[in-house]
Design a protein around this motif. Sequence first.
Motif, short mmCIF file in Angstrom:
data_model
loop_
_atom_site.label_atom_id
_atom_site.label_comp_id
_atom_site.label_asym_id
_atom_site.label_seq_id
_atom_site.Cartn_x
_atom_site.Cartn_y
_atom_site.Cartn_z
N VAL A 35 54.52 -14.93 40.01
CA VAL A 35 55.17 -13.87 40.68
C VAL A 35 56.19 -13.39 39.75
CG1 VAL A 35 57.16 -13.91 42.39
CG2 VAL A 35 55.04 -15.71 43.00
N LYS A 39 55.70 -8.95 38.96
CA LYS A 39 57.42 -8.56 40.13
C LYS A 39 57.30 -7.91 38.90
CE LYS A 39 58.94 -11.81 43.70
NZ LYS A 39 59.82 -12.97 43.80
N ARG A 53 63.98 -13.42 47.60
CA ARG A 53 63.59 -12.47 48.55
C ARG A 53 63.97 -13.53 49.73
NH1 ARG A 53 59.86 -8.57 47.29
NH2 ARG A 53 59.74 -8.13 50.23
N GLU A 57 61.94 -17.01 51.58
CA GLU A 57 61.77 -17.99 52.26
C GLU A 57 62.77 -18.71 53.08
OE1 GLU A 57 65.28 -19.31 49.23
OE2 GLU A 57 64.39 -18.75 47.41
N MET A 85 61.86 -25.28 46.07
CA MET A 85 62.58 -23.30 45.92
C MET A 85 63.80 -22.41 45.18
SD MET A 85 61.76 -21.59 48.83
CE MET A 85 62.71 -21.90 50.28
N LEU A 89 63.21 -20.37 41.93
CA LEU A 89 63.35 -19.15 42.15
C LEU A 89 64.16 -19.46 40.18
CD1 LEU A 89 64.00 -17.12 42.49
CD2 LEU A 89 66.21 -17.75 43.94
N GLU A 92 62.38 -18.00 38.05
CA GLU A 92 62.03 -16.64 37.20
C GLU A 92 63.35 -15.79 37.36
OE1 GLU A 92 60.18 -14.49 41.20
OE2 GLU A 92 60.69 -16.53 41.99
C1 LIG Z 1 58.44 -17.42 44.25
C2 LIG Z 1 58.31 -15.48 45.02
O1 LIG Z 1 60.11 -15.66 44.50
C3 LIG Z 1 61.22 -16.29 45.04
C4 LIG Z 1 60.70 -17.87 45.01
C5 LIG Z 1 60.17 -18.74 46.33
C6 LIG Z 1 60.36 -19.59 46.02
O2 LIG Z 1 59.88 -20.46 45.37
O3 LIG Z 1 59.08 -19.48 47.37
C7 LIG Z 1 60.33 -17.47 46.82
C8 LIG Z 1 61.15 -16.54 47.73
C9 LIG Z 1 61.03 -16.00 45.85
O4 LIG Z 1 63.13 -16.29 46.34
C10 LIG Z 1 58.05 -14.80 45.90
O5 LIG Z 1 58.84 -14.01 46.66
O6 LIG Z 1 56.84 -15.67 46.34
#
Ligand SMILES: C=C(O[C@@H]1C=C(C(=O)O)C=C[C@H]1O)C(=O)O
Length: 365
Positions: A35, A39, A53, A57, A85, A89, A92
Amino acid sequence: MSEADQLKALRVRIDSLDEKILELISDRARCAQEVARVKMLNLQPGETPVFYRPEREAWVLKHIMELNKGPLDNEEMARLFREIMSSCLALEQPLKVAYLGPEGTFTQAAALKHFGASVQSKPMAAIDEVFREVVAGAVNFGVVPVENSTEGAVSHTLDSFLEHDIVICGEVELRIHHHLLIGENTKSANISRIYSHAQSLAQCRKWLDAHYPNVERVAVASNAEAAKRVKSEWNSAAIAGDVAAQLYGLSKLQEKIEDRPDNSTRFLMIGNQEVPPTGDDKTSIIVSMSNRPGALHELLVPFHANGIDLTRIETRPSRSGKWTYVFFIDFVGHHQDPLVKAVLEQLSQEAVALKVLGSYPKAVL
Ligand SMILES: C=C(O[C@@H]1C=C(C(=O)O)C=C[C@H]1O)C(=O)O
């Protein structure tokens, strides 16, 4: 089968389930990395990637709660997924979050409840410093208390919204339990001072009147600060929560001394990021009206006319003239919802000034 054999068989099953969970969590983490890659790939020149996001979440947690069939209850299950999560995150982008410190405050507990434990959290000495840290871009988000169910509004937070351009990105509610804490050199009969934050002293006022009517109450910057003092000071006690008690190695002379058993505090996540609608959102605005008869009525009519549920209204001095006021209003809905848009348009015609502080998902946990 003997007890030892039964346990052995069950533990073999648990080991094999753990191995599957491990594999699934690793798969999920790899997906989150993917992801992040997507992005980054689709960024326009000059654009910064948005990794966190909150709307997504909130959806994930609600979805898990809907699917959950027990035996773990919904909150417990969502808490586990919250941490998964948070770790994903962090792969990322590790979020930096400033909170009203020092370490051990309820605001820190709120930050961890909302973002999970994988954030880099930074304690600040005052509410205004949390705002400034976010505005300066030194952190991604800030966490500040905004209201307590026993004591009402946290006015420093409301006033800081008047001074800084900032977006509310989320809310979280925390049940607040206060304990009377002492260090190892203090005997309960010798307590001559009780330290805590003014809000906490107020939340335990009746209990203190009943049990320590003649003991001096000293307000300090936070209840974690109170716990820290009591650790090194003889014959004094602190009112603080579990995290501060553990952090400073204090023992509980009395547990849960808050006057109201449902004593809770609501915290706001502040940042620079607009949050898209989830279908279950809240919006916070600041409005100032001219000082004329019927102004407050005019302010409320559009909400009533459009069937919008107000969850809170608070008044503060406007700071731009004596006896002039601003209203802080929270209501259900997102500022992009057509009905809410109509209300805001109507209001901006009546109001001297109107500012949307943010629309954000209703607290899930
Ligand atoms: C994976 C993502 O990025 C982040 C991690 C998420 C997760 O681990 O589910 C959800 C939202 C974001 O904070 C996404 O945007 O889907």
